[in-house]
Design an enzyme around this catalytic site. Structure first.
Site, PDB file in Angstrom:
ATOM      1  N   SER A 197      -2.722  34.472  -0.968  1.00  0.00           N
ATOM      2  CA  SER A 197      -2.570  35.334  -2.024  1.00  0.00           C
ATOM      3  C   SER A 197      -3.042  34.656  -3.067  1.00  0.00           C
ATOM      4  O   SER A 197      -2.733  33.394  -3.331  1.00  0.00           O
ATOM      5  CB  SER A 197      -1.019  35.611  -2.145  1.00  0.00           C
ATOM      6  N   LYS A 222       6.038  46.174   3.791  1.00  0.00           N
ATOM      7  CA  LYS A 222       6.020  47.061   2.576  1.00  0.00           C
ATOM      8  C   LYS A 222       6.793  48.510   3.057  1.00  0.00           C
ATOM      9  O   LYS A 222       7.335  48.987   2.227  1.00  0.00           O
ATOM     10  CB  LYS A 222       4.654  47.599   2.355  1.00  0.00           C
ATOM     11  N   SER A 273      -2.038  36.173  -6.109  1.00  0.00           N
ATOM     12  CA  SER A 273      -0.918  36.591  -7.038  1.00  0.00           C
ATOM     13  C   SER A 273      -0.206  35.473  -7.879  1.00  0.00           C
ATOM     14  O   SER A 273      -0.048  35.447  -9.233  1.00  0.00           O
ATOM     15  CB  SER A 273       0.064  37.583  -6.409  1.00  0.00           C
ATOM     16  N   ASP A 294       0.374  49.626  -6.131  1.00  0.00           N
ATOM     17  CA  ASP A 294      -0.941  49.737  -5.591  1.00  0.00           C
ATOM     18  C   ASP A 294      -1.952  50.807  -6.178  1.00  0.00           C
ATOM     19  O   ASP A 294      -2.832  50.749  -6.681  1.00  0.00           O
ATOM     20  CB  ASP A 294      -1.061  49.479  -3.994  1.00  0.00           C
ATOM     21  N   THR A 300       4.306  42.501   0.307  1.00  0.00           N
ATOM     22  CA  THR A 300       3.073  42.584   1.155  1.00  0.00           C
ATOM     23  C   THR A 300       3.237  42.673   2.586  1.00  0.00           C
ATOM     24  O   THR A 300       4.275  42.607   3.068  1.00  0.00           O
ATOM     25  CB  THR A 300       1.988  41.603   0.629  1.00  0.00           C
ATOM     26  N   ALA A 317      -2.992  50.936   2.598  1.00  0.00           N
ATOM     27  CA  ALA A 317      -3.871  51.124   1.282  1.00  0.00           C
ATOM     28  C   ALA A 317      -4.157  52.427   0.953  1.00  0.00           C
ATOM     29  O   ALA A 317      -3.750  52.896  -0.215  1.00  0.00           O
ATOM     30  CB  ALA A 317      -4.867  50.242   1.067  1.00  0.00           C
TER      31      ALA A 317
END
Ligand code: NAP
Length: 287
Positions: free
Chosen positions: A20, A71, A22, A107, A67, A136
């Site tokens: 990741s 989710k 993030s 998202d 994630t 997604a």
């Protein structure tokens, strides 16, 4: 970054989490605004999400991103869901409001914000095609519908998953949604009529960068917006082909950035320093 007794902790629950970006993006933003926060990745085993959610309360974390593969599964352990998270059926951000865990899905919102701010494209009243119908795609499709998209066409290798998303949109939003088979004959008129084509499949993602969704790019009308959710690499083969066909293109980096910015704003109440966050991501990603 100086950690003190007052530092607020946010982080990421996923499995794996090592890939990741993030942490780099959020910690750069906290530094930029001198906010006493830090963002930590937490590898949460697939069968330990219940304990991880309880730990958000027990450890007084300010919130977390969530994630793959948690989710959907995390929802059972939350106190409240935002309206878009309920429709999407998945959460990627949790805010700890004095022990009450509230789930959001940023998202799709991140994708719509990227469309508007990075591509100058407002989906309101337009027709869009989504290639793919995974997790997604569901977030993106629902948020596009909530943003006033007129028609959403979904094509997927496994049509049943596309049908499930179409049903949610047709039952709960003002948008019209349909599934089309993934054949050149059925796609050609829809692609010609679409203002944007969005790849939501994982085709083209590192390390299989030589792959692209099976859409003949000569079907694309020059000027159409072609977006990819894949952000690594930033310029996927699909976007390169679309560019060669005269289309405007939008990388998944923008969605990654803006979903993070919206989470940042939910946790801190501060406007996210977009450029600093974008620079942090760009430093990490391959072009
Ligand atoms: P997912 O739930 O596993 O869905 C994968 C999708 O790709 C499905 O529609 C799947 O079709 C399709 N697919 C995979 N391999 C295929 C193949 N060989 N041929 C045709 N279709 C294929 O994954 P996801 O969570 O939706 O993520 C999809 C992509 O979006 C990933 O690359 C991810 O990194 C990216 N993403 C980006 C952001 C961002 O912020 N930019 C956020 C989330 C995800 P089937 O249904 O037929 O299996």
């Amino acid at each position: 970054m100086g950690i003190t007794g007052k530092t607020k902790v946010v982080g990421l629950f996923g499995y794996p989490v090592a890939h990741s970006f993030s942490p780099q993006m959020h910690n750069a933003a906290f530094r930029q605004l001198s906010l006493d926060y830090c963002y930590v990745p937490f590898p949460v085993n697939p069968d330990r999400i219940c304990e991880a959610a309880a730990a958000v309360r027990a450890l007084s974390l300010a919130g977390v991103n969530v994630t793959v593969p948690h989710k959907q599964g995390v929802i059972a352990y939350l106190d409240e869901l935002s309206s878009e998270a309920r429709l999407i059926g998945a959460v990627n951000t949790i805010v700890n409001k004095e022990g009450r865990l509230v789930g959001y899905n940023t998202d799709g919102q991140g994708f719509v914000r990227s469309l508007r701010t990075d591509a100058g494209f407002d989906p309101k009243g337009k027709s869009l095609i989504l290639l793919g119908a995974g997790g997604a795609a569901r977030g993106v499709a629902v948020q596009l519908a909530l943003a006033g998209t007129r028609k959403i066409t979904i094509v997927n290798r496994t049509p049943k998953k596309a049908e499930e998303i179409v049903q949610v949109i047709n039952e709960h939003t003002q948008a019209e949604a349909e599934v089309l088979p993934w054949t050149a004959e059925s796609l050609a008129p829809a692609v010609r009529a679409a203002a944007a084509v969005v790849n939501t499949t994982s085709l083209g993602m590192h390390p299989r960068e030589e792959e692209a969704p099976p859409l003949e790019t000569d079907l694309l009308v020059p000027g159409t917006l072609v977006a990819d959710l894949v952000y690594n690499p930033v310029r996927t083969l699909f976007l390169q082909k679309a560019e060669a066909a005269g289309c405007q293109t939008l990388s998944g980096l923008g969605m990654l950035l803006h979903q993070g910015a919206i989470a940042f704003e939910l946790w801190t109440g501060c406007t996210a320093p977009i450029q600093v966050m974008r620079d942090a991501l760009t430093k990490e990603l391959k072009n």
